[in-house]
Design a protein around this motif. Structure first.
Motif, PDB file in Angstrom:
ATOM      1  N   UNK A 123       0.844  -1.198   0.000  1.00 22.30           N
ATOM      2  CA  UNK A 123       0.000   0.000   0.000  1.00 22.30           C
ATOM      3  C   UNK A 123       0.879   1.247   0.000  1.00 22.30           C
ATOM      4  N   UNK A 124       0.466   2.293  -0.732  1.00 21.16           N
ATOM      5  CA  UNK A 124       1.338   3.458  -0.941  1.00 21.16           C
ATOM      6  C   UNK A 124       1.540   4.340   0.290  1.00 21.16           C
ATOM      7  N   UNK A 125       0.542   4.431   1.174  1.00 17.04           N
ATOM      8  CA  UNK A 125       0.649   5.349   2.307  1.00 17.04           C
ATOM      9  C   UNK A 125       0.754   4.599   3.635  1.00 17.04           C
ATOM     10  N   UNK A 126       1.445   5.235   4.578  1.00 13.93           N
ATOM     11  CA  UNK A 126       1.592   4.643   5.914  1.00 13.93           C
ATOM     12  C   UNK A 126       0.239   4.573   6.619  1.00 13.93           C
ATOM     13  N   UNK A 127      -0.615   5.574   6.377  1.00 10.73           N
ATOM     14  CA  UNK A 127      -1.942   5.594   6.992  1.00 10.73           C
ATOM     15  C   UNK A 127      -2.793   4.416   6.490  1.00 10.73           C
ATOM     16  N   UNK A 128      -2.686   4.151   5.201  1.00 12.63           N
ATOM     17  CA  UNK A 128      -3.431   3.033   4.616  1.00 12.63           C
ATOM     18  C   UNK A 128      -2.953   1.701   5.157  1.00 12.63           C
ATOM     19  N   UNK A 129      -1.634   1.578   5.338  1.00 10.72           N
ATOM     20  CA  UNK A 129      -1.081   0.333   5.893  1.00 10.72           C
ATOM     21  C   UNK A 129      -1.523   0.132   7.335  1.00 10.72           C
ATOM     22  N   UNK A 130      -1.505   1.232   8.114  1.00 11.03           N
ATOM     23  CA  UNK A 130      -1.915   1.143   9.517  1.00 11.03           C
ATOM     24  C   UNK A 130      -3.388   0.768   9.638  1.00 11.03           C
ATOM     25  N   UNK A 131      -4.235   1.356   8.794  1.00 10.30           N
ATOM     26  CA  UNK A 131      -5.666   1.074   8.838  1.00 10.30           C
ATOM     27  C   UNK A 131      -5.947  -0.376   8.454  1.00 10.30           C
ATOM     28  N   UNK A 132      -5.261  -0.855   7.415  1.00  4.76           N
ATOM     29  CA  UNK A 132      -5.476  -2.235   6.964  1.00  4.76           C
ATOM     30  C   UNK A 132      -5.012  -3.233   8.021  1.00  4.76           C
ATOM     31  N   UNK A 133      -3.868  -2.947   8.633  1.00  2.00           N
ATOM     32  CA  UNK A 133      -3.343  -3.876   9.628  1.00  2.00           C
ATOM     33  C   UNK A 133      -4.185  -3.873  10.900  1.00  2.00           C
TER      34      UNK A 133
END
Length: 316
Positions: free
Chosen positions: A234-244
């Motif tokens: 995922x391109x953004x850190x926020x997106x990775x944090x939300x998905x995880x």
């Protein structure tokens, strides 16, 4: 407590009842243990009932993920109700006897519900896999019909096998003692009381454990390896944090449950000890069901928001 038994010609005994030794080695702590287990039972009932309630009432939680979470909470209530009430009765009355039929029934329900939990945790991992790795297909794949089928399959999938395994174990001859060095009727302590050649029975226990514990755990690990791989792309850190954050709670529950269950049923017989078995069993029969609502509520913003909304509505 005397053993009721009828002597047979082959120097074995036909036992009519067992004695659950449980925590009899702690005579001065019986009332304290009763209080502790009563508190744990109430916490489990309230916590899991709360999860069921908010997933049913809050519109924001009308999603497959929370549909399965409600089933997991219902399962935890059933799961602990197979063992904890009996523990409480034994601690309060000091009557630790249990009939052969009662012991077999307890084991059968315990194993069947344990299999359900293995399957349900696997289904929840599959749900997260589809949601994160194939988000465009998620509404089509995890539709209402599919969710109901997966939930029903999880509940009944292990029942025939566990009934067969219970019948097989209680068809054995038991000799020397009817005292079960445990607080409920589980496979390892029951097999210790059996006499004769147990090789075939022990192999069948391992095969069933591989089928209902190891295979689901491997499928969960495969799902999460793909999930983590997708999250890292995922391109953004926020997106990775939300998905995880949507799957970290489930992953924690998986390791708590499968870790203790694997050690209990798949470690070599020579490494079994009554004390270790009791400690591990306490972990996956009481601690995990008690922690599950906390794990899912504290680490999930949607559940936390729904819980806050419900409490504010009650206070208003």
């Amino acid at each position: 407590m005397k053993c009721e038994e009828v002597k047979a010609d082959d120097n074995t005994s036909t036992i009519k009842q067992f004695v659950l030794l449980g925590f009899s080695d702690l005579p001065n702590l019986q009332r304290l243990l009763f209080g502790v287990f009563s508190t744990i039972y109430v916490i489990i009932l309230i916590g899991n009932s709360l999860v069921i309630t908010i997933t049913r009432l809050d519109k924001a939680l009308q999603k497959p993920m929370y549909f399965f979470l409600a089933h997991l909470s219902s399962l935890e209530i059933c799961y602990v109700s197979v063992t904890l009430p009996r523990i409480l009765v034994n601690l309060w009355t000091q009557d630790r006897s249990i009939s052969m039929l009662g012991c077999a029934s307890q084991m059968c329900f315990f194993l069947a519900l344990g299999a359900t939990e293995c399957f349900l945790l696997t289904v929840m991992a599959y749900d997260r896999y589809v949601a994160i790795c194939n988000p465009l297909h998620y509404p089509l794949v995890m539709n209402q019909k599919m969710c109901i089928q997966l939930a029903v399959g999880s509940w009944i999938g292990g029942v025939p096998v566990q009934i067969g395994q219970t019948c097989q174990i209680f068809s054995l001859h038991f000799c020397n003692s009817n005292q079960i060095n445990h607080f409920f009727c589980d496979i390892p302590p029951i097999l210790r009381l059996a006499c004769g050649d147990l090789f075939v029975h022990e192999i069948s226990v391992y095969v069933v454990a591989m089928l209902f514990v190891t295979l689901p755990f491997v499928l969960i690990l495969v799902s999460y390896s793909k999930i983590i791989s997708t999250i890292l792309k995922l391109p953004t850190a926020r997106g990775r944090a939300k998905a995880f954050s949507t799957c970290s709670s489930h992953l924690l529950v998986v390791f708590l449950f499968f870790g203790s269950a694997t050690i209990t049923y798949l470690r070599p017989k020579s490494n079994h000890s009554a004390g270790t078995d009791r400690l591990l069993s306490l972990f996956y029969t009481t601690v995990t069901p008690m922690l599950n609502p906390l794990i899912y509520s504290l680490r999930n913003k949607d559940v936390t928001a729904a819980l806050r909304k419900l409490l504010l509505k009650k206070m208003a």
